[in-house]
Design an enzyme around this catalytic site. Structure first.
Site, short mmCIF file in Angstrom:
data_model
loop_
_atom_site.label_atom_id
_atom_site.label_comp_id
_atom_site.label_asym_id
_atom_site.label_seq_id
_atom_site.Cartn_x
_atom_site.Cartn_y
_atom_site.Cartn_z
N ASP A 12 -9.44 -90.78 49.40
CA ASP A 12 -10.30 -91.07 50.55
C ASP A 12 -9.68 -90.55 51.84
O ASP A 12 -8.45 -90.50 51.97
CB ASP A 12 -10.52 -92.59 50.63
CG ASP A 12 -11.71 -92.95 51.50
OD1 ASP A 12 -12.48 -92.04 51.88
OD2 ASP A 12 -11.87 -94.14 51.80
N ASN A 60 -22.19 -89.79 46.54
CA ASN A 60 -21.92 -88.59 47.35
C ASN A 60 -23.08 -87.59 47.35
O ASN A 60 -23.17 -86.74 48.24
CB ASN A 60 -20.64 -87.88 46.90
CG ASN A 60 -19.36 -88.60 47.27
OD1 ASN A 60 -18.32 -88.40 46.66
ND2 ASN A 60 -19.42 -89.47 48.29
C1 FPP Z 1 -13.29 -88.63 50.32
O1 FPP Z 1 -13.13 -88.27 51.65
C2 FPP Z 1 -13.26 -87.48 49.45
C3 FPP Z 1 -14.32 -86.98 48.78
C4 FPP Z 1 -15.68 -87.52 48.86
C5 FPP Z 1 -14.19 -85.80 47.93
C6 FPP Z 1 -12.87 -85.59 47.27
C7 FPP Z 1 -12.62 -84.16 47.22
C8 FPP Z 1 -11.41 -83.57 47.34
C9 FPP Z 1 -10.13 -84.28 47.38
C10 FPP Z 1 -11.28 -82.10 47.47
C11 FPP Z 1 -11.79 -81.36 46.34
C12 FPP Z 1 -11.18 -81.75 45.09
C13 FPP Z 1 -11.13 -80.95 44.06
C14 FPP Z 1 -10.57 -81.45 42.79
C15 FPP Z 1 -11.58 -79.57 44.16
P1 FPP Z 1 -14.28 -88.59 52.67
O2 FPP Z 1 -15.04 -87.33 52.91
O3 FPP Z 1 -15.11 -89.74 52.17
O4 FPP Z 1 -13.46 -89.00 53.92
P2 FPP Z 1 -13.89 -89.99 55.09
O5 FPP Z 1 -14.05 -91.34 54.46
O6 FPP Z 1 -12.74 -89.92 56.03
O7 FPP Z 1 -15.17 -89.45 55.67
#
Ligand code: FPP
Length: 247
Positions: A12, A60
């Protein structure tokens, strides 16, 4: 330091990492992909057997289309770039979730990475994609209902072990440790069934900032938790796997 056999991670804070730097959110996801490589390789060095990462949830899909598309492109790019590296490190690639909802390009990249790494025996890396814990349980119940309808199963055969075996994670042990980054203290529909007995460590740093040192700190915390469980020092593994069997 005790090393978990199965580590699960809610990655996260990519968006917050980017917003703090006045960068587009996708820059945070790109940086997050670098953390994936760092953490996975450190887990392999430390002897973790299974790593399961929450990369894209069923929720998502509700994000802006541009962000969803960018995440899918990043996934394909990641798999193309990383698969040879995974193979040379003995890492078998696996994916769970409602993969049929993913675009064809992502499904093809997943199948290719799975096939190419199928013989690796050092560690299993599982990405949870289009994944939701409730959705996974619903799909497992549908599978069981179909087996009953086809008279391959009787209702009294259904127990926790059978339901567990029909989940996407049927061939994985339950996680010993869940790490969630970025300060939130929620499960957010991740591995609802499998986390029943897992330890949880919450890290304040965002996922792009999470590296080897933070991983080791989480394992240290996990080691201390083990001792506070009140298990006998001589046989913590036995006691833990007995607890695991309950699930
Ligand atoms: C949460 O951060 C992360 C995600 C929804 C996606 C996870 C993806 C990655 C780590 C990168 C890609 C991974 C691979 C394996 C290619 P958020 O966007 O919810 O952060 P926030 O809560 O700060 O908005």
């Amino acid at each position: 330091m005790e090393i978990p056999r199965h580590l699960a991670v809610i990655m996260d804070g990519n968006g917050r990492w980017a917003e703090k730097r006045r960068l587009p959110r996708i820059a945070g996801h790109r940086e997050g992909a670098k953390s994936v490589r760092r953490v996975v390789e450190e887990c392999r060095r430390l002897g973790v057997g299974y790593v399961t990462l929450y990369a894209f949830s069923t929720e998502n899909w509700g994000r802006p289309r541009s962000e969803v598309e960018a995440l899918m492109r990043l996934l394909v790019q990641f798999l193309e770039q990383e698969t040879p590296r995974m193979i040379s490190n003995g890492i078998r690639f696996n994916a769970i979730g409602d993969l049929e909802r993913l675009p064809d390009s992502a499904r093809r990249a997943i199948d290719k990475a799975r096939d190419r790494s199928a013989d690796c025996r050092g560690m299993v890396l599982t990405l949870a994609l289009s994944y939701g814990g409730r959705d996974e349980i619903v799909r497992a119940v549908r599978r069981i209902a179909a087996e009953i309808q086809e008279r391959r199963l009787n209702p009294p055969d259904i127990d926790a072990a059978l339901l567990g075996s029909r989940l996407d994670t049927g061939d994985l042990p339950d996680p010993d440790l869940l790490i969630r980054t970025s300060g939130e203290k929620r499960i957010s529909n991740f591995l609802l069934w499998q986390l029943a007995y897992s330890e949880m460590v919450f890290s304040e740093v965002t996922w792009p900032e999470f590296g080897e040192a933070e991983l080791r700190a989480a394992f240290e915390e996990f080691s201390r938790r083990q001792r506070r469980f009140g298990l006998t020092a001589a046989a913590p593994e036995e006691s833990r796997s007995a607890a695991g069997r309950l699930s």
